[in-house]
Enzyme design. Sequence first.
Site, mmCIF file in Angstrom:
data_model
loop_
_atom_site.group_PDB
_atom_site.id
_atom_site.type_symbol
_atom_site.label_atom_id
_atom_site.label_comp_id
_atom_site.label_asym_id
_atom_site.label_seq_id
_atom_site.Cartn_x
_atom_site.Cartn_y
_atom_site.Cartn_z
ATOM 1 N N HIS A 175 44.356 -8.506 -35.175
ATOM 2 C CA HIS A 175 43.695 -9.654 -34.215
ATOM 3 C C HIS A 175 44.738 -10.482 -33.624
ATOM 4 O O HIS A 175 44.645 -10.876 -32.512
ATOM 5 C CB HIS A 175 42.609 -10.275 -34.860
ATOM 6 C CG HIS A 175 41.919 -11.286 -34.101
ATOM 7 N ND1 HIS A 175 40.787 -10.724 -33.325
ATOM 8 C CD2 HIS A 175 41.990 -12.792 -33.863
ATOM 9 C CE1 HIS A 175 40.254 -11.954 -32.741
ATOM 10 N NE2 HIS A 175 40.879 -13.015 -33.213
ATOM 11 N N HIS A 190 47.917 -13.641 -30.263
ATOM 12 C CA HIS A 190 48.355 -14.904 -30.240
ATOM 13 C C HIS A 190 49.845 -14.976 -30.497
ATOM 14 O O HIS A 190 50.102 -15.736 -31.613
ATOM 15 C CB HIS A 190 47.561 -15.927 -31.182
ATOM 16 C CG HIS A 190 46.187 -16.038 -30.844
ATOM 17 N ND1 HIS A 190 45.846 -16.741 -29.857
ATOM 18 C CD2 HIS A 190 44.944 -15.504 -31.489
ATOM 19 C CE1 HIS A 190 44.527 -16.562 -29.703
ATOM 20 N NE2 HIS A 190 44.024 -16.071 -30.654
ATOM 21 N N LYS A 231 41.501 -12.089 -20.735
ATOM 22 C CA LYS A 231 41.554 -13.258 -21.678
ATOM 23 C C LYS A 231 41.643 -14.484 -21.039
ATOM 24 O O LYS A 231 42.646 -14.748 -20.410
ATOM 25 C CB LYS A 231 43.050 -12.788 -22.679
ATOM 26 C CG LYS A 231 43.081 -13.984 -23.770
ATOM 27 C CD LYS A 231 42.154 -13.415 -24.926
ATOM 28 C CE LYS A 231 42.552 -14.625 -25.955
ATOM 29 N NZ LYS A 231 41.555 -14.566 -27.250
#
Length: 307
Positions: A175, A190, A231
């Site tokens: 993730h 990220h 996103k």
Amino acid sequence: MCSVLIFISILTVLAQCQKIPRFDVSNSELLAMAQKLRQVDTNRARPDQIKLNYQGHTVTRDDSDAAQAKLFSKVDTSLFRKPSYELYINLMDNFNRQTGVIEPRVSQAEEKNEVGKFLDYVLESRPMQELYNWFKAKGHPIATSPQVFRFWIGQLWFSHYSRALGRPDTSGFEHVFIGEAKNGEISGMHNWVRFYVLENNRTENFDYKGFTVKRFNIMAALKFTWDGLLKRAGSILIGTSPEFDMALYTMCFLSRRGRETCDVEFDGCPLQITSFEIMQQNKVYIGSIYPTAGRITDQCRAQNRFN
């Protein structure tokens, strides 16, 4: 032999019921430790090794495009020959992007081997060693021994759990460090290295669309599409090594997960790290961790005026 049996019994208990206690640590201690981790991050990029082209400011409410060029106009790719970067990049093809699809994408043997090599290096790195010693000095149960610490880092970041359809389709690492597709949008992702790799691989159909927040060469929140999936605002630290991100995020997760943010400061710029846990079958996993920008300060501007 006796010590081996004791270690195995400890891990058996941990595996059966995983509850990590809240960590009693002050905001000032977290701030100081985050700065220490940054000081020892010798594998992070130098300012002259990365050049960003932020282009236009954008908003999250639509898919408008405020950037015609790539975000990264220059990256010294010799960075990616450093072991942690190389091992991280080797992991990138192990995952199914779509949630609901059982992991791994490769054989379990290949995944175990590549994750093991990555952990071997990261756990011996300066940031992770500093973090381990800090936790151990404070009596945190995650750091009673190097073996227990490795168990927990592997569990929190790499053990599979379900994000969709009840299937073991994800992990904290996937993730945060890789990115996923869920409900027609991109979730997670990220990390700046991942962003750069996708942006420079034509087959990924990756399109940077502008920034929602920027803090020089330190942190940014970015809008992009990946193979047509949007996103709206993915935040990344910029130029940091994989081992630094993992150490910082682990510290913040264990200290401030849930409603509290982990407040840090890099090069005069305040940031907050937000993290959430997921509990499944009496086990705890990293659900998400990401940075957000704090208030822009004169010190932040002054220390980064040439970036």
